[in-house]
Write a protein that holds these residues in place. Sequence first.
Motif, PDB file in Angstrom:
ATOM      1  N   SER B 107       0.828  -1.209   0.000  1.00 25.41           N
ATOM      2  CA  SER B 107       0.000   0.000   0.000  1.00 25.41           C
ATOM      3  C   SER B 107       0.859   1.254   0.000  1.00 25.41           C
ATOM      4  O   SER B 107       0.510   2.270  -0.597  1.00 25.41           O
ATOM      5  CB  SER B 107      -0.931  -0.004   1.210  1.00 25.41           C
ATOM      6  N   LEU B 110       1.930   1.759  -3.450  1.00 24.78           N
ATOM      7  CA  LEU B 110       0.751   2.199  -4.208  1.00 24.78           C
ATOM      8  C   LEU B 110       0.487   3.681  -3.957  1.00 24.78           C
ATOM      9  O   LEU B 110       0.205   4.454  -4.884  1.00 24.78           O
ATOM     10  CB  LEU B 110      -0.458   1.379  -3.744  1.00 24.78           C
ATOM     11  N   LEU B 111       0.589   4.069  -2.702  1.00 22.50           N
ATOM     12  CA  LEU B 111       0.344   5.465  -2.324  1.00 22.50           C
ATOM     13  C   LEU B 111       1.360   6.383  -2.976  1.00 22.50           C
ATOM     14  O   LEU B 111       1.023   7.455  -3.483  1.00 22.50           O
ATOM     15  CB  LEU B 111       0.401   5.589  -0.800  1.00 22.50           C
ATOM     16  N   ASP B 113       3.073   5.821  -5.776  1.00 27.32           N
ATOM     17  CA  ASP B 113       2.805   5.866  -7.219  1.00 27.32           C
ATOM     18  C   ASP B 113       1.609   6.771  -7.498  1.00 27.32           C
ATOM     19  O   ASP B 113       1.602   7.548  -8.452  1.00 27.32           O
ATOM     20  CB  ASP B 113       2.525   4.458  -7.755  1.00 27.32           C
ATOM     21  N   PHE B 114       0.593   6.651  -6.635  1.00 25.95           N
ATOM     22  CA  PHE B 114      -0.632   7.423  -6.805  1.00 25.95           C
ATOM     23  C   PHE B 114      -0.352   8.916  -6.652  1.00 25.95           C
ATOM     24  O   PHE B 114      -0.800   9.733  -7.453  1.00 25.95           O
ATOM     25  CB  PHE B 114      -1.652   6.958  -5.762  1.00 25.95           C
ATOM     26  N   GLN B 115       0.408   9.270  -5.613  1.00 30.09           N
ATOM     27  CA  GLN B 115       0.735  10.682  -5.397  1.00 30.09           C
ATOM     28  C   GLN B 115       1.580  11.228  -6.544  1.00 30.09           C
ATOM     29  O   GLN B 115       1.378  12.360  -6.977  1.00 30.09           O
ATOM     30  CB  GLN B 115       1.489  10.860  -4.075  1.00 30.09           C
ATOM     31  N   GLU B 117       1.542  10.240  -9.615  1.00 23.84           N
ATOM     32  CA  GLU B 117       0.654  10.398 -10.761  1.00 23.84           C
ATOM     33  C   GLU B 117      -0.172  11.660 -10.626  1.00 23.84           C
ATOM     34  O   GLU B 117      -0.388  12.392 -11.605  1.00 23.84           O
ATOM     35  CB  GLU B 117      -0.265   9.175 -10.875  1.00 23.84           C
ATOM     36  N   GLN B 118      -0.636  11.946  -9.402  1.00 28.56           N
ATOM     37  CA  GLN B 118      -1.426  13.158  -9.170  1.00 28.56           C
ATOM     38  C   GLN B 118      -0.575  14.404  -9.429  1.00 28.56           C
ATOM     39  O   GLN B 118      -1.042  15.378 -10.018  1.00 28.56           O
ATOM     40  CB  GLN B 118      -1.923  13.190  -7.711  1.00 28.56           C
ATOM     41  N   MET B 119       0.680  14.340  -8.986  1.00 26.65           N
ATOM     42  CA  MET B 119       1.574  15.494  -9.188  1.00 26.65           C
ATOM     43  C   MET B 119       1.824  15.698 -10.673  1.00 26.65           C
ATOM     44  O   MET B 119       1.821  16.819 -11.165  1.00 26.65           O
ATOM     45  CB  MET B 119       2.896  15.263  -8.460  1.00 26.65           C
ATOM     46  N   SER B 121      -0.093  14.909 -13.116  1.00 31.41           N
ATOM     47  CA  SER B 121      -1.299  15.361 -13.825  1.00 31.41           C
ATOM     48  C   SER B 121      -1.569  16.831 -13.564  1.00 31.41           C
ATOM     49  O   SER B 121      -2.135  17.527 -14.385  1.00 31.41           O
ATOM     50  CB  SER B 121      -2.518  14.545 -13.394  1.00 31.41           C
ATOM     51  N   THR B 122      -1.133  17.356 -12.391  1.00 29.82           N
ATOM     52  CA  THR B 122      -1.373  18.770 -12.095  1.00 29.82           C
ATOM     53  C   THR B 122      -0.320  19.670 -12.711  1.00 29.82           C
ATOM     54  O   THR B 122      -0.565  20.847 -12.944  1.00 29.82           O
ATOM     55  CB  THR B 122      -1.412  19.013 -10.576  1.00 29.82           C
TER      56      THR B 122
END
Lengths: 173, 124
Positions: B107, B110-111, B113-115, B117-119, B121-122
């Motif tokens: 997890s 995963l967290l 990678d997720f963060q 990806e969010q960075m 995209s912004t």
Amino acid sequence: MDALYNTHVKLLAFDFLKLTPSPTDPSSFFRRGKRLSRAETVGIVVTRDLKPGKFVKFTIDDGSGCISCVLWLNQLNSSYFSRRNPSDVRLIAQAATDFASDLQLGVLARVRGRITDYRGALQISVSDVVVERDPNMQILHWLDCMRSLVMLLARILDSDCSASCARICGVER
Amino acid sequence: MATSAVSFGALVTLEELVPSSSQFTQGASLRVTGKLQEYDIETAIASIVEGNASLKIDTQHLKVNLRIGSLYQFIGELLIDPSNQAILRARVGRNVDGMDLNLYHQSLQLLRDFQAEQMNSTTS
């Protein structure tokens, strides 16, 4: 109607801190175009400042950031509650006092409340607190937050981001 | 973006905390997890292990019952001496016996990678 407006939306701290206030409604905040007013966070209590009879300010660290929270303890003296049934106010005050005693440094706490903006800083005005005894609840919160954001992104025209996030989380869109 | 006065503890595994790592920085706020291997009651210095890695924890400011063999999580600041030995000066600590460590590690990644990806995209 904004489906998430009256829901305590589970948010990672780094996501919470990106909320933008509505220019027209002080109780509304926007996250990727969706209007929110309430949030839920799960993390470790890392600061605690108690003013008996007034409030307890504390900070929740969920591993992605820190969220400032305030739990009001002044219901019995507040003009805001003076028009309500006194026995109801006493119940609310007792619940708040119990929550405050649960909020000790180092505990894992699930906190829900209204999103507020105090002097330019986002915080949660707390409505309820649960101390989580199961250490896996922090992990579950991370996963819940990621999944809910993927679902939200799937509804927004940001297909590249939502597709890659869905792939990371293994969520079918 | 609103920020809190206290720094959050960045999630890091003990095996990642090597001198070549970007997290191995003087004063870095970290959250670490490991099994308590040793505890010196006089100095309040604990030693936790995770896999093949270990880390010393300064627990003098904590009110946590420490038991050898139990799993603990600490948030604090990394102090590095001139010989590159690190110790975490803990602000808070808690017993996390029962935590699913496989799930935690998966997890955590995963967290991250997720963060990331969010960075991306912004900023794109």
